[in-house]
Design an enzyme around this catalytic site. Structure first.
Site, mmCIF file in Angstrom:
data_model
loop_
_atom_site.group_PDB
_atom_site.id
_atom_site.type_symbol
_atom_site.label_atom_id
_atom_site.label_comp_id
_atom_site.label_asym_id
_atom_site.label_seq_id
_atom_site.Cartn_x
_atom_site.Cartn_y
_atom_site.Cartn_z
ATOM 1 N N GLY A 20 0.806 -1.795 0.418
ATOM 2 C CA GLY A 20 0.123 0.139 0.052
ATOM 3 C C GLY A 20 0.977 1.675 0.447
ATOM 4 O O GLY A 20 0.348 2.167 0.142
ATOM 5 N N ASN A 22 1.274 3.070 -2.458
ATOM 6 C CA ASN A 22 1.064 3.543 -3.333
ATOM 7 C C ASN A 22 -0.576 4.232 -3.010
ATOM 8 O O ASN A 22 -0.625 5.295 -3.016
ATOM 9 C CB ASN A 22 0.301 3.207 -4.452
ATOM 10 C CG ASN A 22 1.920 3.146 -5.574
ATOM 11 O OD1 ASN A 22 1.838 4.492 -6.480
ATOM 12 N ND2 ASN A 22 2.322 2.053 -6.087
ATOM 13 N N ILE A 97 -8.295 -9.537 -11.443
ATOM 14 C CA ILE A 97 -8.083 -9.051 -12.524
ATOM 15 C C ILE A 97 -10.138 -9.246 -12.304
ATOM 16 O O ILE A 97 -10.741 -9.840 -12.165
ATOM 17 C CB ILE A 97 -8.693 -10.326 -13.244
ATOM 18 C CG1 ILE A 97 -6.161 -9.756 -13.641
ATOM 19 C CG2 ILE A 97 -9.015 -9.011 -14.869
ATOM 20 C CD1 ILE A 97 -6.317 -11.144 -14.965
ATOM 21 N N HIS A 114 0.913 0.832 -13.312
ATOM 22 C CA HIS A 114 1.992 -0.447 -13.699
ATOM 23 C C HIS A 114 3.026 -0.069 -13.654
ATOM 24 O O HIS A 114 3.346 0.760 -14.026
ATOM 25 C CB HIS A 114 1.371 -0.939 -14.736
ATOM 26 C CG HIS A 114 2.123 -1.790 -15.113
ATOM 27 N ND1 HIS A 114 1.689 -3.325 -14.978
ATOM 28 C CD2 HIS A 114 2.554 -2.986 -16.098
ATOM 29 C CE1 HIS A 114 2.520 -3.900 -14.976
ATOM 30 N NE2 HIS A 114 2.707 -3.566 -15.897
HETATM 31 C C1 GRF Z 1 3.579 -1.285 -7.802
HETATM 32 O O1 GRF Z 1 4.842 -1.449 -8.159
HETATM 33 C C2 GRF Z 1 2.214 -1.396 -8.371
HETATM 34 O O2 GRF Z 1 3.111 -0.414 -9.835
HETATM 35 C C3 GRF Z 1 1.695 -3.171 -8.714
HETATM 36 O O3 GRF Z 1 1.764 -3.283 -7.455
HETATM 37 C C4 GRF Z 1 2.940 -2.499 -6.313
HETATM 38 C C5 GRF Z 1 2.539 -1.887 -5.364
HETATM 39 O O4 GRF Z 1 3.312 -1.394 -4.489
HETATM 40 N N1 GRF Z 1 0.576 -2.568 -9.657
HETATM 41 P P1 GRF Z 1 2.666 -0.830 -3.012
HETATM 42 O O5 GRF Z 1 1.280 -1.783 -3.065
HETATM 43 O O6 GRF Z 1 1.808 0.616 -4.170
HETATM 44 O O7 GRF Z 1 3.359 -0.547 -2.400
#
Ligand code: GRF
Length: 197
Positions: A20, A22, A97, A114
Protein backbone atom coordinates in the site's frame (compact mmCIF):
# COMPACT_ATOMS: atom_id res chain seq x y z
CA UNK A 1 -9.67 28.22 -9.54
CA UNK A 2 -11.80 27.79 -6.44
CA UNK A 3 -10.16 25.68 -3.79
CA UNK A 4 -11.44 22.18 -3.45
CA UNK A 5 -12.59 21.26 0.00
CA UNK A 6 -13.25 17.81 1.45
CA UNK A 7 -16.92 17.98 0.59
CA UNK A 8 -16.59 18.81 -3.10
CA UNK A 9 -13.69 16.53 -3.94
CA UNK A 10 -14.42 13.47 -6.04
CA UNK A 11 -14.94 10.52 -3.71
CA UNK A 12 -12.42 7.84 -4.53
CA UNK A 13 -11.79 4.23 -3.47
CA UNK A 14 -8.34 2.65 -3.61
CA UNK A 15 -8.05 -1.11 -4.15
CA UNK A 16 -4.96 -2.80 -2.70
CA UNK A 17 -3.55 -6.27 -2.04
CA UNK A 18 -0.20 -5.60 -0.39
CA UNK A 19 2.09 -2.96 1.05
CA UNK A 20 0.00 0.00 0.00
CA UNK A 21 2.81 2.48 -0.57
CA UNK A 22 0.89 3.92 -3.53
CA UNK A 23 -2.20 4.10 -1.36
CA UNK A 24 -0.22 6.11 1.19
CA UNK A 25 1.02 8.53 -1.43
CA UNK A 26 -2.50 8.92 -2.85
CA UNK A 27 -3.89 9.63 0.61
CA UNK A 28 -1.23 12.26 1.26
CA UNK A 29 -1.92 13.82 -2.11
CA UNK A 30 -5.68 13.76 -1.50
CA UNK A 31 -5.19 15.79 1.67
CA UNK A 32 -3.58 18.67 -0.20
CA UNK A 33 -5.71 21.62 -1.25
CA UNK A 34 -4.78 21.08 -4.85
CA UNK A 35 -6.19 17.54 -4.99
CA UNK A 36 -9.45 17.03 -6.90
CA UNK A 37 -10.07 13.74 -5.06
CA UNK A 38 -10.61 12.52 -1.53
CA UNK A 39 -9.87 8.94 -0.52
CA UNK A 40 -13.01 7.66 1.15
CA UNK A 41 -12.69 3.90 0.94
CA UNK A 42 -10.04 1.20 0.87
CA UNK A 43 -10.92 -2.19 -0.61
CA UNK A 44 -8.70 -5.24 -0.36
CA UNK A 45 -8.89 -8.89 -1.31
CA UNK A 46 -6.27 -9.68 1.33
CA UNK A 47 -6.98 -9.32 5.04
CA UNK A 48 -3.22 -9.37 5.69
CA UNK A 49 -2.42 -6.54 3.29
CA UNK A 50 0.01 -4.25 5.12
CA UNK A 51 -1.55 -1.23 3.44
CA UNK A 52 -4.75 -1.72 5.44
CA UNK A 53 -2.94 0.01 8.28
CA UNK A 54 -3.56 3.33 6.50
CA UNK A 55 -7.25 2.88 7.15
CA UNK A 56 -6.57 3.31 10.88
CA UNK A 57 -3.90 5.96 10.50
CA UNK A 58 -5.96 8.21 8.24
CA UNK A 59 -9.43 7.17 9.46
CA UNK A 60 -10.61 5.86 6.13
CA UNK A 61 -13.27 3.17 5.85
CA UNK A 62 -12.09 -0.23 4.67
CA UNK A 63 -13.56 -3.57 3.64
CA UNK A 64 -11.92 -6.86 2.80
CA UNK A 65 -13.54 -9.33 0.42
CA UNK A 66 -11.89 -12.63 -0.43
CA UNK A 67 -12.77 -12.49 -4.14
CA UNK A 68 -12.82 -16.30 -4.05
CA UNK A 69 -16.32 -16.01 -5.36
CA UNK A 70 -15.49 -13.09 -7.58
CA UNK A 71 -19.04 -12.40 -8.71
CA UNK A 72 -20.32 -12.25 -5.15
CA UNK A 73 -17.42 -10.14 -3.87
CA UNK A 74 -17.73 -7.72 -6.76
CA UNK A 75 -21.44 -7.26 -6.22
CA UNK A 76 -20.78 -6.48 -2.55
CA UNK A 77 -18.05 -4.03 -3.51
CA UNK A 78 -20.34 -2.33 -6.02
CA UNK A 79 -23.03 -1.99 -3.38
CA UNK A 80 -20.59 -0.40 -0.92
CA UNK A 81 -19.13 1.97 -3.49
CA UNK A 82 -22.58 3.11 -4.49
CA UNK A 83 -23.66 3.54 -0.88
CA UNK A 84 -20.58 5.68 -0.23
CA UNK A 85 -21.01 7.75 -3.35
CA UNK A 86 -17.64 6.65 -4.77
CA UNK A 87 -17.07 8.06 -8.25
CA UNK A 88 -13.48 7.03 -8.99
CA UNK A 89 -11.46 3.87 -8.36
CA UNK A 90 -7.67 3.74 -8.16
CA UNK A 91 -6.17 0.29 -8.40
CA UNK A 92 -2.86 0.33 -6.54
CA UNK A 93 -1.23 -3.07 -6.43
CA UNK A 94 -4.59 -4.86 -6.55
CA UNK A 95 -3.80 -8.42 -7.55
CA UNK A 96 -7.22 -9.46 -8.86
CA UNK A 97 -8.39 -8.99 -12.39
CA UNK A 98 -11.74 -7.28 -12.14
CA UNK A 99 -14.56 -8.50 -14.35
CA UNK A 100 -15.97 -6.87 -17.46
CA UNK A 101 -19.26 -6.46 -15.68
CA UNK A 102 -17.60 -4.48 -12.90
CA UNK A 103 -15.60 -2.36 -15.31
CA UNK A 104 -18.76 -1.59 -17.27
CA UNK A 105 -20.37 -0.22 -14.11
CA UNK A 106 -17.45 2.17 -13.59
CA UNK A 107 -16.60 2.79 -17.21
CA UNK A 108 -13.81 5.34 -17.63
CA UNK A 109 -13.63 5.77 -13.86
CA UNK A 110 -11.04 3.12 -12.98
CA UNK A 111 -7.32 3.89 -13.01
CA UNK A 112 -4.37 1.56 -12.55
CA UNK A 113 -0.65 1.96 -11.98
CA UNK A 114 1.71 -0.51 -13.58
CA UNK A 115 5.46 -0.86 -13.04
CA UNK A 116 6.58 -0.83 -16.66
CA UNK A 117 6.51 1.36 -19.73
CA UNK A 118 3.31 -0.04 -21.20
CA UNK A 119 2.57 -1.52 -23.69
CA UNK A 120 5.80 -3.32 -22.76
CA UNK A 121 5.67 -5.90 -19.99
CA UNK A 122 2.02 -6.26 -19.19
CA UNK A 123 1.22 -8.60 -16.30
CA UNK A 124 3.57 -9.76 -13.55
CA UNK A 125 7.37 -9.83 -13.00
CA UNK A 126 7.92 -6.73 -15.06
CA UNK A 127 11.36 -5.87 -13.65
CA UNK A 128 12.69 -9.39 -14.04
CA UNK A 129 11.64 -9.49 -17.68
CA UNK A 130 12.95 -6.01 -18.44
CA UNK A 131 16.37 -6.92 -17.02
CA UNK A 132 16.42 -10.27 -18.82
CA UNK A 133 15.78 -8.46 -22.09
CA UNK A 134 18.61 -6.02 -21.35
CA UNK A 135 16.33 -3.03 -21.63
CA UNK A 136 18.03 0.35 -21.27
CA UNK A 137 14.96 1.97 -19.80
CA UNK A 138 12.03 1.01 -17.65
CA UNK A 139 9.47 3.02 -15.72
CA UNK A 140 5.85 3.15 -14.73
CA UNK A 141 2.49 3.92 -16.29
CA UNK A 142 -0.85 5.20 -15.06
CA UNK A 143 -3.68 4.17 -17.35
CA UNK A 144 -7.43 3.81 -17.56
CA UNK A 145 -8.68 0.27 -17.04
CA UNK A 146 -10.43 -1.39 -19.95
CA UNK A 147 -11.43 -4.99 -20.64
CA UNK A 148 -7.90 -6.09 -21.57
CA UNK A 149 -5.22 -6.44 -18.90
CA UNK A 150 -2.90 -3.41 -18.63
CA UNK A 151 -4.10 -2.17 -22.02
CA UNK A 152 -6.32 0.85 -21.37
CA UNK A 153 -5.56 4.38 -22.52
CA UNK A 154 -2.31 5.68 -21.07
CA UNK A 155 -2.58 8.83 -18.95
CA UNK A 156 1.06 9.36 -17.96
CA UNK A 157 4.36 7.51 -17.96
CA UNK A 158 7.68 8.07 -16.25
CA UNK A 159 10.77 6.67 -17.88
CA UNK A 160 13.86 5.76 -15.87
CA UNK A 161 17.28 4.57 -16.92
CA UNK A 162 18.35 1.04 -16.06
CA UNK A 163 21.93 1.00 -14.76
CA UNK A 164 24.51 -1.57 -15.81
CA UNK A 165 24.55 -3.34 -12.46
CA UNK A 166 20.82 -2.97 -11.83
CA UNK A 167 19.11 -5.76 -9.87
CA UNK A 168 15.44 -6.62 -9.74
CA UNK A 169 15.35 -5.15 -6.26
CA UNK A 170 17.09 -1.89 -7.03
CA UNK A 171 14.97 -1.39 -10.12
CA UNK A 172 11.75 -2.13 -8.23
CA UNK A 173 12.71 0.45 -5.60
CA UNK A 174 13.52 3.12 -8.14
CA UNK A 175 10.33 2.53 -10.11
CA UNK A 176 8.15 2.46 -7.00
CA UNK A 177 9.42 5.82 -5.78
CA UNK A 178 8.52 7.27 -9.19
CA UNK A 179 5.07 5.64 -9.00
CA UNK A 180 4.36 7.64 -5.86
CA UNK A 181 4.79 10.87 -7.83
CA UNK A 182 3.22 9.70 -11.06
CA UNK A 183 -0.17 8.59 -9.72
CA UNK A 184 -1.07 12.00 -8.21
CA UNK A 185 0.24 13.72 -11.34
CA UNK A 186 -1.92 11.50 -13.56
CA UNK A 187 -4.97 12.30 -11.44
CA UNK A 188 -4.31 16.01 -11.78
CA UNK A 189 -3.99 15.48 -15.52
CA UNK A 190 -7.36 13.80 -15.94
CA UNK A 191 -8.95 16.65 -14.01
CA UNK A 192 -7.05 19.16 -16.17
CA UNK A 193 -5.12 20.48 -13.21
CA UNK A 194 -1.43 20.96 -12.64
CA UNK A 195 0.77 20.10 -9.73
CA UNK A 196 1.56 22.98 -7.40
CA UNK A 197 4.90 22.55 -5.73
C1 GRF B 1 3.36 -1.30 -7.56
O1 GRF B 1 4.60 -1.52 -8.16
C2 GRF B 1 2.28 -1.19 -8.62
O2 GRF B 1 2.72 -0.61 -9.79
C3 GRF B 1 1.95 -2.63 -8.87
O3 GRF B 1 2.01 -3.24 -7.58
C4 GRF B 1 2.91 -2.50 -6.74
C5 GRF B 1 2.15 -2.11 -5.53
O4 GRF B 1 2.96 -1.55 -4.54
N1 GRF B 1 0.69 -2.75 -9.56
P1 GRF B 1 2.30 -0.88 -3.26
O5 GRF B 1 1.37 -1.90 -2.62
O6 GRF B 1 1.56 0.35 -3.69
O7 GRF B 1 3.46 -0.55 -2.34
Amino acid sequence: MAQLTGSNKVKTAVFISGKGSNLKSLIKFSLTKNSPISIDFIISNNSKAKGLIYSNIFKIKKKVFSFKDQKLSESKVLYILKKNNIKLICLAGFMKIISKNFIRKFKGKILNIHPSLLPKYKGLNTHKRALKNKEKYSGCTVHFVNFKLDSGKIILQKKIKIKKNETENSLAKKVLSQEHKLYPKAILKIFNLQRKS
